[in-house]
Design an enzyme around this catalytic site. Sequence first.
Site, mmCIF file in Angstrom:
data_model
loop_
_atom_site.group_PDB
_atom_site.id
_atom_site.type_symbol
_atom_site.label_atom_id
_atom_site.label_comp_id
_atom_site.label_asym_id
_atom_site.label_seq_id
_atom_site.Cartn_x
_atom_site.Cartn_y
_atom_site.Cartn_z
ATOM 1 N N SER A 79 0.807 -1.224 0.000
ATOM 2 C CA SER A 79 0.000 0.000 0.000
ATOM 3 C C SER A 79 0.840 1.274 0.000
ATOM 4 O O SER A 79 0.574 2.194 -0.779
ATOM 5 C CB SER A 79 -0.971 0.001 1.178
ATOM 6 O OG SER A 79 -0.259 -0.091 2.396
ATOM 7 N N ASP A 80 1.853 1.367 0.848
ATOM 8 C CA ASP A 80 2.628 2.605 0.865
ATOM 9 C C ASP A 80 3.507 2.740 -0.369
ATOM 10 O O ASP A 80 3.714 3.843 -0.876
ATOM 11 C CB ASP A 80 3.439 2.778 2.149
ATOM 12 C CG ASP A 80 4.222 1.564 2.556
ATOM 13 O OD1 ASP A 80 4.012 0.486 1.989
ATOM 14 O OD2 ASP A 80 5.064 1.693 3.460
ATOM 15 N N CYS A 81 4.008 1.628 -0.916
ATOM 16 C CA CYS A 81 4.779 1.683 -2.164
ATOM 17 C C CYS A 81 3.875 2.117 -3.317
ATOM 18 O O CYS A 81 4.292 2.887 -4.185
ATOM 19 C CB CYS A 81 5.397 0.327 -2.478
ATOM 20 S SG CYS A 81 6.629 -0.201 -1.277
ATOM 21 N N GLU A 84 3.287 5.886 -2.985
ATOM 22 C CA GLU A 84 4.462 6.677 -3.402
ATOM 23 C C GLU A 84 4.688 6.571 -4.909
ATOM 24 O O GLU A 84 5.035 7.539 -5.560
ATOM 25 C CB GLU A 84 5.702 6.232 -2.639
ATOM 26 C CG GLU A 84 5.611 6.390 -1.131
ATOM 27 C CD GLU A 84 5.314 7.789 -0.661
ATOM 28 O OE1 GLU A 84 5.623 8.758 -1.392
ATOM 29 O OE2 GLU A 84 4.776 7.940 0.442
#
Length: 90
Positions: A79-81, A84
């Site tokens: 999710s965070d990748c 970003e």
Amino acid sequence: WDTSFCAQALFEAGLLDKFPETTTKIYKYLERTQILSTEVSQDTPAYPYEANHYRQQFYRHISEGGWPFSTSAHGWPISDCTGEGLKATL
């Protein structure tokens, strides 16, 4: 992950236009590593492993559009990748 942070830093510093070759390479890398949702990413060595029998063998669902921590061969969107990577491509 790291590549998207680099792209965002170049953008925030107003340096994208000063490094057009780097900007192009960043975009191409992000397109290539996006999980199997574009023709470029489907041309990677990971794509054949998205066949139904591999998905069933390894208990995997269809993952398209996100970004993993490393390359598309990783196969699992993080999710965070993904957040970003999306910010960097925009």
